[in-house]
Design a protein around this motif. Structure first.
Motif, mmCIF file in Angstrom:
data_model
loop_
_atom_site.group_PDB
_atom_site.id
_atom_site.type_symbol
_atom_site.label_atom_id
_atom_site.label_comp_id
_atom_site.label_asym_id
_atom_site.label_seq_id
_atom_site.Cartn_x
_atom_site.Cartn_y
_atom_site.Cartn_z
ATOM 1 N N ASP A 37 0.809 -1.226 0.000
ATOM 2 C CA ASP A 37 0.000 0.000 0.000
ATOM 3 C C ASP A 37 0.843 1.278 0.000
ATOM 4 O OD1 ASP A 37 1.064 0.033 2.511
ATOM 5 O OD2 ASP A 37 -0.817 -0.375 3.563
ATOM 6 N N ASN A 38 2.122 1.169 -0.383
ATOM 7 C CA ASN A 38 2.977 2.358 -0.259
ATOM 8 C C ASN A 38 3.445 2.931 -1.598
ATOM 9 O OD1 ASN A 38 4.611 0.191 -0.957
ATOM 10 N ND2 ASN A 38 6.390 0.974 0.161
ATOM 11 N N LEU A 39 2.870 2.480 -2.718
ATOM 12 C CA LEU A 39 3.466 2.858 -4.010
ATOM 13 C C LEU A 39 2.871 4.141 -4.601
ATOM 14 C CD1 LEU A 39 3.691 -0.688 -5.638
ATOM 15 C CD2 LEU A 39 5.485 0.563 -4.404
ATOM 16 N N THR A 40 3.759 4.937 -5.210
ATOM 17 C CA THR A 40 3.342 6.144 -5.943
ATOM 18 C C THR A 40 4.128 6.174 -7.256
ATOM 19 O OG1 THR A 40 5.153 7.544 -5.182
ATOM 20 C CG2 THR A 40 3.234 7.400 -3.728
ATOM 21 N N GLY A 41 3.891 7.186 -8.064
ATOM 22 C CA GLY A 41 4.617 7.330 -9.333
ATOM 23 C C GLY A 41 6.116 7.491 -9.129
ATOM 24 N N GLU A 42 6.519 7.877 -7.917
ATOM 25 C CA GLU A 42 7.948 8.086 -7.631
ATOM 26 C C GLU A 42 8.625 6.835 -7.074
ATOM 27 O OE1 GLU A 42 9.250 11.080 -8.440
ATOM 28 O OE2 GLU A 42 7.190 11.325 -9.162
ATOM 29 N N SER A 43 7.858 5.786 -6.863
ATOM 30 C CA SER A 43 8.418 4.596 -6.195
ATOM 31 C C SER A 43 9.444 3.881 -7.064
ATOM 32 C CB SER A 43 7.302 3.601 -5.860
ATOM 33 O OG SER A 43 6.418 4.178 -4.945
ATOM 34 N N HIS A 44 10.375 3.224 -6.391
ATOM 35 C CA HIS A 44 11.362 2.384 -7.095
ATOM 36 C C HIS A 44 11.193 0.939 -6.614
ATOM 37 C CE1 HIS A 44 15.790 1.719 -8.493
ATOM 38 N NE2 HIS A 44 14.919 0.964 -9.123
ATOM 39 N N ILE A 45 10.927 0.080 -7.590
ATOM 40 C CA ILE A 45 10.697 -1.344 -7.308
ATOM 41 C C ILE A 45 11.812 -2.143 -7.959
ATOM 42 C CG2 ILE A 45 9.081 -3.280 -7.717
ATOM 43 C CD1 ILE A 45 6.865 -1.068 -8.139
ATOM 44 N N ALA A 46 12.292 -3.185 -7.286
ATOM 45 C CA ALA A 46 13.263 -4.107 -7.906
ATOM 46 C C ALA A 46 12.609 -5.471 -8.020
ATOM 47 C CB ALA A 46 14.521 -4.194 -7.054
ATOM 48 N N ASP A 47 12.729 -6.083 -9.196
ATOM 49 C CA ASP A 47 12.264 -7.473 -9.366
ATOM 50 C C ASP A 47 13.522 -8.328 -9.539
ATOM 51 O OD1 ASP A 47 11.168 -9.898 -9.925
ATOM 52 O OD2 ASP A 47 9.973 -9.248 -11.642
ATOM 53 N N ILE A 48 13.853 -9.060 -8.481
ATOM 54 C CA ILE A 48 15.139 -9.767 -8.435
ATOM 55 C C ILE A 48 14.976 -11.199 -8.942
ATOM 56 C CG2 ILE A 48 17.042 -10.433 -6.918
ATOM 57 C CD1 ILE A 48 16.281 -8.081 -5.131
ATOM 58 N N GLY A 49 15.849 -11.583 -9.887
ATOM 59 C CA GLY A 49 15.712 -12.890 -10.540
ATOM 60 C C GLY A 49 14.478 -12.855 -11.433
#
Ligand code: SAM
Length: 257
Positions: free
Chosen positions: A42-54
């Motif tokens: 519930d913490n995501l905004t347009g400025e968020s940075h997400i990593a998808d590892i593997g």
């Protein structure tokens, strides 16, 4: 170790990459499960940075990107997977916010507290669940989330054949309550845990491999390693059919304290 129990890691990497590049997913999962896991974040905004590892070729990353705001970096050890990942991102016009890079989950190049969300489907076993959740935590902002799927036992007692298979393939497989305890110890609030439904293995992982295996065997006719690789995958699928009440993939979602 018997031929039957040969781990996927012992096969030729190029052949493995070629084999798994031809299917949309490189591990069990489904778009529905990715979205269910995302519903707890519930913490995501347009400025968020997400990593998808593997991230592999990015099957789950593209689903994530189409339903979550922010920028996503996919990381995988294999350049061939990342090439397909970036082509997938361009095809969906997501290239401005979804980018794949080659790298190892053991040496991530993020800054301390840079990430809002760490995602990893069916991949943390490569570093080990306990090590992964603890080493990756420093890259999360306080209040950031970790969402990973991991092979887990459903019961405390298991038939010998499947126990032996997993002890050889991934000795860190364990019961769900143990994994949740490890998350608490590592400094996460375990916000959600759920078992992936059977179709994540059958429909989304094993079924697409059937025609891929035919083509792969035709192309590599007479190549013993290719034949063994396919037999290994078929053996794994047979074991799943027999023993699926004892194990499966579980999504673990935690919030950094
Ligand atoms: N997340 C994808 C999915 O669910 O379809 C891929 C899952 S696949 C079972 C595991 C992935 O981990 C592969 O794409 C593999 O190349 C990657 N991998 C293995 N060791 C790695 C490492 N040390 N660092 C980064 N990626 C790694």
């Amino acid at each position: 170790m018997s031929e039957e129990n040969k781990s996927i890691h012992e096969f030729d990497f190029e052949l493995i990459c070629e084999y798994f590049s031809s299917v949309e997913r490189q591990g069990p999962g489904s778009p529905e499960v990715t979205l269910k896991a995302l519903s707890f974040i519930d913490n995501l905004t347009g400025e968020s940075h997400i990593a998808d590892i593997g991230c592999g070729t990015g099957g789950q990353t593209m689903v994530l990107a189409e339903h979550a705001p922010g920028h996503i970096t996919g990381i995988d050890l294999f350049a061939d997977f990342i090439d397909i990942f970036n082509a997938n991102s361009r095809k969906r016009n997501l290239q401005d916010r979804v980018r794949g890079i080659v790298g190892s989950m053991e040496h991530l190049a993020f800054q301390k507290e840079e990430l809002d969300l760490i995602w990893s489907e069916g991949a943390i076993y490569n570093i080990g669940f306990e090590r992964g959740i603890s080493e990756w935590r420093k890259f999360l902002k306080p209040g950031g989330y970790l969402a990973v799927s991991e092979a887990s036992w459903f019961t405390r007692r298991r038939p010998v054949e499947i126990e032996r298979y997993w002890q050889d393939a991934y000795p860190e497989i364990d019961i769900i309550s143990h994994k949740v305890g490890q998350m608490e110890k590592a400094g996460y609030i375990p916000t959600a845990t759920f078992v992936e439904p059977e179709n994540c293995w059958t429909e989304h992982f094993y079924a697409p491999q059937v025609s891929a295996q035919e083509k792969f065997l035709k192309k590599h006719a007479g190549n013993k390693t290719a034949e063994e690789l396919v037999e290994n995958e078929r053996h794994e699928a047979r074991l799943y059919e027999i023993y699926k009440e004892f194990y499966g993939y579980v999504f673990y979602i935690g919030k950094k304290i």
